[in-house]
Design an enzyme around this catalytic site. Sequence first.
Site, PDB file in Angstrom:
ATOM      1  N   SER A 110       0.829  -1.205   0.000  1.00 33.02           N
ATOM      2  CA  SER A 110       0.000   0.000   0.000  1.00 33.02           C
ATOM      3  C   SER A 110       0.865   1.256   0.000  1.00 33.02           C
ATOM      4  CB  SER A 110      -0.905   0.025   1.242  1.00 33.02           C
ATOM      5  OG  SER A 110      -1.875  -0.994   1.187  1.00 33.02           O
ATOM      6  N   SER A 134      -7.889   1.138  -3.803  1.00 32.13           N
ATOM      7  CA  SER A 134      -8.012   1.090  -2.345  1.00 32.13           C
ATOM      8  C   SER A 134      -6.646   1.039  -1.676  1.00 32.13           C
ATOM      9  CB  SER A 134      -8.846  -0.121  -1.922  1.00 32.13           C
ATOM     10  OG  SER A 134      -8.174  -1.338  -2.221  1.00 32.13           O
ATOM     11  N   LYS A 174      -5.093   6.282   0.984  1.00 28.42           N
ATOM     12  CA  LYS A 174      -4.936   6.060   2.416  1.00 28.42           C
ATOM     13  C   LYS A 174      -4.244   7.238   3.091  1.00 28.42           C
ATOM     14  CE  LYS A 174      -4.432   1.040   1.669  1.00 28.42           C
ATOM     15  NZ  LYS A 174      -5.400   0.417   2.548  1.00 28.42           N
ATOM     16  N   CYS A 184      -4.869  -0.606   8.669  1.00 33.17           N
ATOM     17  CA  CYS A 184      -4.214  -1.065   7.439  1.00 33.17           C
ATOM     18  C   CYS A 184      -2.947  -1.795   7.850  1.00 33.17           C
ATOM     19  CB  CYS A 184      -3.866   0.102   6.519  1.00 33.17           C
ATOM     20  SG  CYS A 184      -2.907  -0.413   5.060  1.00 33.17           S
ATOM     21  N   HIS A 228      -8.595  -7.182  -4.322  1.00 35.07           N
ATOM     22  CA  HIS A 228      -7.286  -6.602  -4.011  1.00 35.07           C
ATOM     23  C   HIS A 228      -6.214  -7.216  -4.901  1.00 35.07           C
ATOM     24  CE1 HIS A 228      -3.780  -5.430  -1.534  1.00 35.07           C
ATOM     25  NE2 HIS A 228      -4.562  -4.487  -1.054  1.00 35.07           N
ATOM     26  N   MET A 277      -4.375  -7.520   1.754  1.00 33.63           N
ATOM     27  CA  MET A 277      -4.302  -6.548   2.823  1.00 33.63           C
ATOM     28  C   MET A 277      -3.581  -7.179   4.015  1.00 33.63           C
ATOM     29  SD  MET A 277      -7.303  -6.879   1.084  1.00 33.63           S
ATOM     30  CE  MET A 277      -8.656  -7.368   2.150  1.00 33.63           C
TER      31      MET A 277
END
Length: 397
Positions: free
Chosen positions: A19, A66, A70, A104, A314, A318
């Site tokens: 991420s 996604s 963030k 996260c 995804h 995650m």
Amino acid sequence: MAHAPQIKIAATYMRGGTSKGVFFRLNDLPEAARVPGPARDALFLRVIGSPDPYGKQIDGMGGATSSTSKTVIVSKSARPGHDVDYLFGQVAIDKPFVDWSGNCGNLSAAVGPFAIAGGLVDPERVPDNGVAIVRIWQANIGKTIIAHVPMTSGAVQETGDFELDGVTFPAAEVQLEFLDPAAEEEGAGGAMFPTGNLVDDLEVPGIGTFKATMINAGIPTIFVNADAIGYKGTELQDAINGDDAALKRFETIRAYGALRMGLIKSLDEIATRQHTPKIAFVARPAEYVASSGKRIGADDVDVLVRAMSMGKLHHAMMGTAAVAIGTAAAIPGTLVNLAAGGGERQSVRFGHPSGTLRVGAEAVEANGEWQVKKAIMSRSARVLMEGRVWVPNVLPD
């Protein structure tokens, strides 16, 4: 006509795991955004570039997925035994909404490095060379994360040879320990299995009834079998994300699962919980080609898992869902455990769209309830840019 100038806020753009996000020190935020509420949400939406009806976040720092929409706030912790408090905001792409309901796990890997570099960790606790232990309070879910951050010559080591599927280049390894990862969710009573069962029959009107493992660990997650919903568990993003009917089915199943878990009181509340719970599907090992072109053999993994995030499949996994996977795999009888071959285990290596990941968890049963003291996995993190983020002033006068 007078036009107000943009405001400038000290910020760092970082990758953590698979991420990316914009990191802020709490005291660097404008005063109105230092507390939860509409002002903070409005600021973060504008920083990221949401809501964007085009879905591209061109006018902000977001990356239109996604994984890249963030924000993070870090501050010194007043909590005994902790160095910093960490708050995570998942910013919706096409809606004016910031979801604060979960953590996260990927960006958790960047919190320790950011805190050290930002002077938020007591220098006496940071060695010039070796590994710094950063004790993080994850404020969204009220849990402790221990980050093992490599140090070289007094600075955070970011480069190295640790490879993480879903990240193009190698970097330094950051090991994370998620302590007592069963999520304490409102309405779920703090139970790891809020329904009291390892497997439930989840009835979804108009779609069907599915075997489901619903677990609060790392992040609330609903696991179903891939074949029960018409998949093999080897799918990549294109197989699902372009299918609007499939996305709507997943969202409907997620809504009924959230209701069953006690996370929402009515189905229409699911619109305010885009980040949690997650929904994932599992299958026994099978050969497939990952999104990078890497061939994953059936012998390379114990189980296949695909997970949805913010309404889309995804691209990897995650970090918090990986904790849920590791925890569920360690408990005999869950769908994840059964797909991995059943029995007791202390770690699991699962296949995801970008490759594989190993996560460890030790489960014990006491008084008829399962407990997991910690889950362990390795990620990496790197500063991409630091300085000031410029944003039109959306704060109240």
